[in-house]
Write an enzyme that holds these catalytic residues in place. Structure first.
Site, short mmCIF file in Angstrom:
data_model
loop_
_atom_site.label_atom_id
_atom_site.label_comp_id
_atom_site.label_asym_id
_atom_site.label_seq_id
_atom_site.Cartn_x
_atom_site.Cartn_y
_atom_site.Cartn_z
CB SER A 232 -1.51 12.89 -4.33
OG SER A 232 -2.86 13.17 -4.47
CD GLU B 178 -2.89 6.13 6.25
OE1 GLU B 178 -2.94 5.06 6.88
OE2 GLU B 178 -2.81 6.19 5.02
CG HIS C 150 -7.74 13.83 -2.39
ND1 HIS C 150 -6.67 14.63 -2.70
CD2 HIS C 150 -7.75 12.85 -3.32
CE1 HIS C 150 -6.06 14.17 -3.77
NE2 HIS C 150 -6.68 13.10 -4.17
NE ARG D 171 -9.11 14.78 -7.64
CZ ARG D 171 -9.55 13.92 -8.55
NH1 ARG D 171 -9.11 12.68 -8.53
NH2 ARG D 171 -10.41 14.27 -9.45
#
Lengths: 287, 311
Positions: free
Chosen positions: B36, B57, B108, B166
């Site tokens: 992505s 993360e 994003h 995004r």
């Protein structure tokens, strides 16, 4: 690997404990309990096991040593000063303005600190990154990371453990300093850890469980791990006593982050001095 | 003429793969959303320089810090909301405090993960990371700007946060344009008002300036791709020579571009500012353009704000 006997290392550990008490007393601030529980394996690493060069702290082939439980840095500072990374007088500046010896280790201030730590749970991931870089760069150094048993309550420790397993980091050795105490009480009371050895085994580690104050057991475990480059990360599950070596600090929660007063300081130093004299006598008789 | 719309994450994906071929120390650290975030090309072509640490993360930030101490140039790649907020304290402790050469590269940004809803829309990230000492914060305005600024970031020694979109946004720049970190890019000069924008709002500023021209107002348009360190000279030049500034950002009105500009205006004691941005409210699942409208991040609102700007 340096040529030093187990008995001499035991004596060295006592000397390091004295420096820890001395610097925390002079700073009137710091964490004696965990510094003393971590004293024996830290001494073993710095004075025998690790391939390091105090003249060249950033040497790229060196072994790395990370205190993920950064608050116990007085024991690391004691070792670094004794090895000549910086002048011993610097120990008197612990936690003082402008000092290279911050309350928690700062890599940009202090030679020999491989990563800045202090916020619990983070040092292991950094060690994993260094161990991966070692594999990528075809270096044969090892990365040692000291993790507290209380600290193992942080989720990031287990994220990092997963990563160590995935990337087959047999160049990574955790010292799990299991002293059973944390700030607010015992680990059993605050957040029971269960069998941390089994947990690390389940995460794909080779685990050796031992008495964290038995120098010979520590050295034997390191030798076993160095001779077993099998793609599995390593964990030395060291059962320790918080405050080890100073009778009134042993197993007492309050000594997590408290400096001794003058009377306590003298008492602690007297005990350690007596221990040192005993060890010296034994070592003299063996020469 | 409107060129085709491209998400800036694509610019990151193309440039990072090229950089990886040029420099073997460049490492991508993914957290399971590489596809992505467009690192799939890097992963396929440079497996020896590629790590995927799973959905972890915090650990990714620490691993990157460790890599950086050994001379690697890691790019931690995730979504902005996770890269800035989930990792915030790890970035502070292990990357910014030791001033390590780690890049946090996030797709994003802002409201661009529109259909995903508020959980994935990142309206606080640049503000949070702007307050960390040693951090540089960048959002490029289109595909070509992204390629150039990702390359600049790779060559810069120190922590950088990069924010991408995004959704597709119009192309503004040609391939020859150059950018310098910390230096605003002036798209056009003007004398009546200045519109300072970044990221996916720069094309709105350009369109607004065009409409204002038809209404007799001359607008200077700045692409403030780096909000930290912000180009103080460029803002002071507006304060002294134009006076009126409108900031436009796809970020909370608090602590982003508008706040950074207002800090300079306040200290200078002159200049006037109107801030256009997310109105300190969470978004929802909706088309990206609708989310912008709900917050007044539109060409119409920029034009209206400029026309109503009191002297």
């Amino acid at each position: 690997m340096k040529d030093i006997s187990t008995k001499e290392l035991e004596q060295k550990a006592t000397e390091m404990r004295m420096k820890v008490i001395d610097m925390i007393y002079k700073a009137q601030s710091g964490h004696p309990g965990g510094s003393l529980s971590a004293a024996d394996f830290t001494t073993a690493c710095y004075f025998k096991d690790m391939n390091i060069d105090p003249e060249n702290p950033d040497w790229e082939d060196r072994d790395r040593f990370i205190l993920s439980k950064g608050h116990v840095c007085p024991i690391q500072y004691a070792c670094l000063a004794t090895l000549g990374y910086f002048p011993e007088e610097e120990l008197d500046s612990l936690r003082k303005e402008g000092s290279i010896l911050q309350g928690h280790p700062s890599m940009n201030r202090c030679p020999g600190i491989d990563i800045s730590t202090g916020s619990l749970g983070q040092g292991l991931a950094c060690g994993v990154g260094m161990a991966i870089a070692g594999k990528m760069n075809h270096k044969d150094y090892n990365v040692y990371v000291v993790v507290g048993d209380g600290e193992a309550q942080e989720g990031e420790i287990w994220e990092a453990a997963n990563t160590a397993h995935k990337y087959e980091l047999d160049n990574l050795i955790i010292f799990l300093d299991a002293n059973n105490l944390q700030v607010d009480g015992t680990t059993d009371e605050i957040m029971p850890n269960g069998d941390l050895g089994e947990k690390f085994r389940a995460f794909g580690f080779d685990v050796i469980e031992l008495d964290g104050h038995n120098m010979q057991e520590i050295l034997d475990a390191l030798e076993v791990f160095h001779n077993n480059k099998n793609g599995k990360p390593k964990c030395i599950y060291a059962h320790t006593t918080k405050g080890k070596g100073v009778s009134f600090m042993e197993d007492v929660c309050a000594w997590h982050g408290m400096a001794p007063n003058e009377e306590e300081y003298k008492k602690a130093m007297k005990e350690l001095q007596e221990k040192l004299e005993e060890q010296k006598a034994v070592n003299r008789s063996e020469i | 003429m409107k060129a085709e719309s491209i998400p800036t994450r694509n610019g990151f994906g193309d440039e990072i793969a090229q950089l990886g071929h040029e420099n073997e120390d460049i490492v991508v650290v993914d957290v399971d959303i590489g596809k992505s975030c467009r690192t799939d090309k890097f992963r396929a072509e440079l497996p020896e320089q590629y790590l995927n640490v799973g959905i972890a993360e915090q650990n990714a930030a620490g691993v990157a810090a460790g890599l950086a101490t050994c001379g690697k140039i890691p790019f931690v790649v995730t979504y902005a909301v996770f890269g800035a907020l989930r990792m915030a304290e790890m970035i502070r402790q292990e990357i910014c405090y030791p001033e390590l050469n780690v890049k946090i590269a996030c797709s994003h940004g802002g409201l661009t993960p529109a259909n995903d809803g508020a959980s994935h829309q990142s309206i606080e990230d640049m503000g949070v990371l702007r307050t960390l000492p040693n951090m540089t914060v960048i959002m490029p305005a289109d595909y070509n700007a992204t390629r150039k600024l990702v390359r600049e970031a790779a060559e810069f020694d120190g922590p950088i946060y990069l924010r991408f979109t995004r959704d597709g946004i119009p192309q503004i720049y040609n391939e020859d344009v150059e950018f310098e970190i910390g230096k605003a890019h002036q798209i056009q000069d003007g004398s009546d008002i200045a519109i300072v924008a970044n990221g996916d709002t720069v094309h709105l500023a350009i369109d607004a300036a065009e409409e204002l021209k038809n209404k007799g107002l001359s607008a200077r348009v700045l692409d403030m791709h780096t909000i930290k360190p912000i180009d103080e000279e460029a803002i002071k030049d507006i304060i002294n020579n134009i006076g009126k500034i409108i900031t436009v950002e796809d970020h909370n009105i608090l602590n982003g571009l508008g706040s950074a500009v207002s800090e300079i205006i306040a200290e200078e004691g002159k200049g006037k500012l109107k801030r256009i941005g997310v109105q300190d409210q969470f978004g929802q699942s909706a088309p990206y353009e609708r989310l912008l409208e709900m917050n007044g991040i539109t060409v119409d609102n920029i034009v209206e704000t400029a026309l109503n700007f009191e002297n």
